[in-house]
Design a protein around this motif. Structure first.
Motif, PDB file in Angstrom:
ATOM      1  N   VAL A  15      -2.495   9.810  -3.568  1.00 44.12           N
ATOM      2  CA  VAL A  15      -2.368   9.919  -5.027  1.00 44.12           C
ATOM      3  C   VAL A  15      -2.640  11.361  -5.454  1.00 44.12           C
ATOM      4  N   ALA A  16      -2.372  12.297  -4.539  1.00 43.84           N
ATOM      5  CA  ALA A  16      -2.728  13.703  -4.777  1.00 43.84           C
ATOM      6  C   ALA A  16      -1.895  14.336  -5.875  1.00 43.84           C
ATOM      7  N   ASP A  17      -0.614  13.981  -5.939  1.00 42.64           N
ATOM      8  CA  ASP A  17       0.273  14.585  -6.936  1.00 42.64           C
ATOM      9  C   ASP A  17       1.352  13.578  -7.328  1.00 42.64           C
ATOM     10  N   PHE A  18       2.291  14.029  -8.142  1.00 40.17           N
ATOM     11  CA  PHE A  18       3.320  13.133  -8.686  1.00 40.17           C
ATOM     12  C   PHE A  18       4.173  12.527  -7.563  1.00 40.17           C
ATOM     13  N   ALA A  19       4.567  13.374  -6.606  1.00 40.35           N
ATOM     14  CA  ALA A  19       5.413  12.885  -5.513  1.00 40.35           C
ATOM     15  C   ALA A  19       4.657  11.855  -4.677  1.00 40.35           C
ATOM     16  N   ALA A  20       3.400  12.154  -4.372  1.00 42.04           N
ATOM     17  CA  ALA A  20       2.594  11.224  -3.564  1.00 42.04           C
ATOM     18  C   ALA A  20       2.416   9.901  -4.309  1.00 42.04           C
ATOM     19  N   MET A  21       2.150   9.983  -5.624  1.00 40.85           N
ATOM     20  CA  MET A  21       1.982   8.746  -6.406  1.00 40.85           C
ATOM     21  C   MET A  21       3.264   7.919  -6.386  1.00 40.85           C
ATOM     22  N   ASN A  22       4.399   8.591  -6.461  1.00 42.14           N
ATOM     23  CA  ASN A  22       5.669   7.853  -6.425  1.00 42.14           C
ATOM     24  C   ASN A  22       5.920   7.218  -5.064  1.00 42.14           C
ATOM     25  N   ARG A  23       5.553   7.929  -4.001  1.00 45.68           N
ATOM     26  CA  ARG A  23       5.700   7.330  -2.661  1.00 45.68           C
ATOM     27  C   ARG A  23       4.800   6.103  -2.546  1.00 45.68           C
ATOM     28  N   SER A  24       3.576   6.229  -3.082  1.00 49.79           N
ATOM     29  CA  SER A  24       2.653   5.083  -3.023  1.00 49.79           C
ATOM     30  C   SER A  24       3.188   3.934  -3.875  1.00 49.79           C
ATOM     31  N   ALA A  25       3.787   4.269  -5.008  1.00 48.10           N
ATOM     32  CA  ALA A  25       4.383   3.219  -5.850  1.00 48.10           C
ATOM     33  C   ALA A  25       5.505   2.522  -5.082  1.00 48.10           C
ATOM     34  N   LEU A  36      -2.697  -6.337  -6.090  1.00 47.78           N
ATOM     35  CA  LEU A  36      -3.838  -5.530  -6.535  1.00 47.78           C
ATOM     36  C   LEU A  36      -3.827  -4.201  -5.797  1.00 47.78           C
ATOM     37  N   VAL A  37      -3.879  -3.125  -6.574  1.00 45.54           N
ATOM     38  CA  VAL A  37      -3.854  -1.776  -6.012  1.00 45.54           C
ATOM     39  C   VAL A  37      -5.199  -1.107  -6.289  1.00 45.54           C
ATOM     40  N   VAL A  38      -5.818  -0.596  -5.241  1.00 46.19           N
ATOM     41  CA  VAL A  38      -7.115   0.082  -5.362  1.00 46.19           C
ATOM     42  C   VAL A  38      -6.897   1.553  -5.038  1.00 46.19           C
ATOM     43  N   LEU A  39      -7.335   2.435  -5.925  1.00 48.32           N
ATOM     44  CA  LEU A  39      -7.066   3.853  -5.702  1.00 48.32           C
ATOM     45  C   LEU A  39      -8.319   4.698  -5.561  1.00 48.32           C
ATOM     46  N   SER A  40      -8.191   5.754  -4.743  1.00 43.80           N
ATOM     47  CA  SER A  40      -9.181   6.830  -4.704  1.00 43.80           C
ATOM     48  C   SER A  40      -8.830   7.831  -5.798  1.00 43.80           C
ATOM     49  N   ALA A  41      -9.693   8.811  -5.964  1.00 47.19           N
ATOM     50  CA  ALA A  41      -9.383   9.934  -6.848  1.00 47.19           C
ATOM     51  C   ALA A  41      -8.325  10.797  -6.176  1.00 47.19           C
ATOM     52  N   ALA A  74      -0.819  18.422 -13.426  1.00 41.97           N
ATOM     53  CA  ALA A  74       0.392  18.582 -12.612  1.00 41.97           C
ATOM     54  C   ALA A  74       1.118  17.241 -12.518  1.00 41.97           C
ATOM     55  N   ILE A  75       0.362  16.158 -12.603  1.00 35.35           N
ATOM     56  CA  ILE A  75       0.965  14.814 -12.578  1.00 35.35           C
ATOM     57  C   ILE A  75       1.478  14.448 -13.976  1.00 35.35           C
ATOM     58  N   VAL A  76       0.613  14.643 -14.972  1.00 38.64           N
ATOM     59  CA  VAL A  76       1.004  14.303 -16.352  1.00 38.64           C
ATOM     60  C   VAL A  76       2.330  14.979 -16.712  1.00 38.64           C
ATOM     61  N   ASP A  77       2.426  16.278 -16.389  1.00 34.62           N
ATOM     62  CA  ASP A  77       3.591  17.053 -16.813  1.00 34.62           C
ATOM     63  C   ASP A  77       4.901  16.592 -16.180  1.00 34.62           C
ATOM     64  N   GLN A  78       4.805  15.860 -15.078  1.00 33.21           N
ATOM     65  CA  GLN A  78       6.044  15.401 -14.449  1.00 33.21           C
ATOM     66  C   GLN A  78       6.461  14.000 -14.877  1.00 33.21           C
ATOM     67  N   LEU A  79       5.635  13.379 -15.712  1.00 37.19           N
ATOM     68  CA  LEU A  79       6.016  12.059 -16.219  1.00 37.19           C
ATOM     69  C   LEU A  79       7.186  12.228 -17.187  1.00 37.19           C
ATOM     70  N   SER A  80       8.028  11.197 -17.275  1.00 30.81           N
ATOM     71  CA  SER A  80       9.160  11.353 -18.198  1.00 30.81           C
ATOM     72  C   SER A  80       8.683  11.339 -19.657  1.00 30.81           C
ATOM     73  N   GLN A  81       7.584  10.623 -19.940  1.00 26.97           N
ATOM     74  CA  GLN A  81       7.016  10.678 -21.300  1.00 26.97           C
ATOM     75  C   GLN A  81       5.547  11.083 -21.198  1.00 26.97           C
ATOM     76  N   THR A 124      -6.330   6.265 -11.560  1.00 27.22           N
ATOM     77  CA  THR A 124      -5.779   4.941 -11.866  1.00 27.22           C
ATOM     78  C   THR A 124      -5.004   4.958 -13.186  1.00 27.22           C
ATOM     79  N   LEU A 125      -5.536   5.720 -14.138  1.00 27.11           N
ATOM     80  CA  LEU A 125      -4.857   5.872 -15.430  1.00 27.11           C
ATOM     81  C   LEU A 125      -3.456   6.435 -15.217  1.00 27.11           C
ATOM     82  N   LEU A 126      -3.382   7.478 -14.396  1.00 25.89           N
ATOM     83  CA  LEU A 126      -2.102   8.143 -14.154  1.00 25.89           C
ATOM     84  C   LEU A 126      -1.150   7.265 -13.353  1.00 25.89           C
ATOM     85  N   PHE A 127      -1.694   6.533 -12.390  1.00 27.91           N
ATOM     86  CA  PHE A 127      -0.829   5.703 -11.543  1.00 27.91           C
ATOM     87  C   PHE A 127      -0.177   4.582 -12.363  1.00 27.91           C
TER      88      PHE A 127
END
Ligand code: ADP
Ligand code: ASP
Ligand code: MG
Length: 450
Positions: A15-25, A36-41, A74-81, A124-127
């Motif tokens: 969950v390090a960045d936007f690309a990693a979060m998308n791969r995890s998604a 149920l998804v459990v995340l680290s920071a 860096a993650i927020v800025d790559q979200l579509s909204q 978790t908020l970002l994911f």
């Protein structure tokens, strides 16, 4: 057991960045049984928060706060909204700023846990937002509603019975409606104050929730496609283990294989839930299944390495032909909440290492001046730091012949400071100087596994 429920945990790099979060998604969505998804920071954030909790000068504090903001934005800025989440992220960041200012005035273990918990709150908020913007119905869940722990801040222990009850009433019903995203690592004590389970504790959270929900499997998604014969960073020729028993994997985790937090397998063993370990970067590479039985039970399974070990040697002539000396030593250690790890004895001395398993969130030293003073009133105390513990994990090691020759035959260039063999049939452990540790592991790996 719920046949259809998988708890999936994603570590910091997943969950390090936007690309990693998308791969995890992608990984989450690939298996509809994952509810149920459990995340680290996000990678790096917990370290920054720990540092802030130690109380920093304004300049350093500002730098570290900026770093956290940079990683998360860096993650927020790559979200579509991005705008829908900005306020919320800012609010959490402001909280971090406020708490870090408080820590600069006075530190406390409760404040540390409060501050450090914000890494998992943010990821978790970002994911959830990453999922939402992919049109996936998901809900953020505050794990502190169910993860009730004691108040040993930094290394809190969950109340298993209460956790099971709270999970059944507060969390289980939600799983039918939406995919739930929650935090690893954090919990709360009876008064509602935030606690943490110790560094790397998100694996443990996933296993505990898996147990409370009677999940059919617990998936640990990390940056390596499984559990290897040793840390592939130390030995690039290490091989993936496709299937391993709970006992062997638990020994590996206890003796330093960072891929699983040492306590992770306890709930899995208790409830016989298989644990899968794979890479979120490369899910098709497969992984390791940890379960009750394995088709193969080799004599030598893996090597683990635990650094920064402290050896205490206690000498006392009173020990000679007397009774009760060890009992006194153990009593003192118990009062300081320390469990003994390795131990060897002779006529007038005892050498032991302190169990650093699941160290606190801040990595505080167990060996305090007060403890040393108390031990010194009983006997002469020698302290050796900077040792490393090498563990050979296997099966029926204490029953086999020739183990000593095979292991120690190749280690003659090295000083072996202490050897423990025979108590467990699953391991043989020894201490070596910290600087030799990697070479010892590489040499042994070549001999036993390559
Ligand atoms: P996460 O952030 O996903 O929890 P960790 O860094 O805690 O990931 O754990 C994964 C790391 O564990 C790997 O990158 C690897 O270097 C290390 N590791 C140590 N021993 C082993 C082992 N035997 N097999 C696989 N990885 C191991
Ligand atoms: N974020 C916490 C840590 O870095 C917990 C975890 O990642 O498992 O230790
Ligand atoms: Mg980890």
């Amino acid at each position: 057991m719920s046949q259809s429920l998988i708890v999936a945990k994603f570590g910091g790099t997943s969950v390090a960045d936007f690309a990693a979060m998308n791969r995890s998604a992608d990984v989450v969505l690939a298996d509809p049984k994952t509810r149920l998804v459990v995340l680290s920071a996000s990678a790096g954030v917990t370290n920054l928060l720990v540092s802030l909790s130690e109380g920093q000068e304004p300049e350093q504090r500002a730098y570290q706060l900026d770093e956290i903001r940079r990683i998360q934005y860096a993650i927020v800025d790559q979200l579509s909204q991005p705008d829908v989440i900005r306020d919320e992220v800012d609010r959490v960041l402001e909280n971090i700023t406020m708490l870090s200012e408080a820590a600069a005035l006075a530190t406390s273990s409760a404040l540390t846990d409060e501050l450090v918990s914000h890494g998992e709150l943010l990821s978790t908020l970002l994911f959830v937002e990453v999922l939402r913007q992919r049109q996936v119905e998901s809900q953020w869940f505050d794990v502190r509603k169910v993860m009730r722990t004691d108040d040993r801040f930094g290394r809190a222990e969950p109340d298993i019975t209460l956790l099971a009850e709270l999970t059944q009433t507060q969390l289980a019903p939600k799983l039918a409606d939406a995919l739930i995203v929650t935090q690893g690592f954090i919990g709360s004590e009876a008064k509602g104050r935030t606690t943490t389970l110790g560094r790397g504790g998100s694996d443990y959270t996933a296993a505990l929730l898996g147990e409370a929900l009677q999940a059919s499997r617990i998936d640990i998604w990390t940056d390596v496609p499984g559990i290897y014969t040793t840390d592939p960073r130390v030995v690039p020729a290490a091989k993936r283990i496709d299937e391993i028993t709970f006992e062997e994997a638990a020994e590996m985790a206890t003796f330093g294989a960072k891929v699983l937090h040492p306590a992770t397998l306890m709930p899995a063993v208790r409830s016989d839930i298989p644990v899968f370990v794979g890479s979120s970067k490369d899910p098709s590479a497969g992984g390791t299944l940890v379960c009750n039985e394995s088709k193969k039970l080799p004599l030598f399974r893996a090597l683990a390495l635990r650094r920064k070990q402290t050896l205490l040697t206690l000498h006392s002539l009173n020990m000679l032909h007397s009774r009760g000396f060890l009992a006194e030593v153990f009593n003192i250690l118990a009062r300081y909440n320390i469990s003994v790890d390795l131990i060897t004895t002779s006529e007038v001395s005892v050498a032991l290492t302190l169990d650093t398993t699941g160290s606190t969130s801040t990595g505080d030293s167990l060996l305090t001046q007060a403890l040393l003073t108390e031990l010194s009133s009983l006997c002469r105390v020698e302290v050796e730091e900077n040792l490393a513990l090498v563990a050979i994990i296997g099966n029926k090691l204490s029953q086999a012949c020739g183990v000593g020759k095979e292991v120690f035959g190749v280690l003659d260039p090295f000083n072996l400071r202490l050897i423990c063999y025979g108590a467990s049939s699953y391991n043989l452990c020894f201490l070596v100087p910290g600087n030799d540790a990697e070479q010892v592991v590489q040499t042994l790996h070549r001999n036993l596994f390559e």
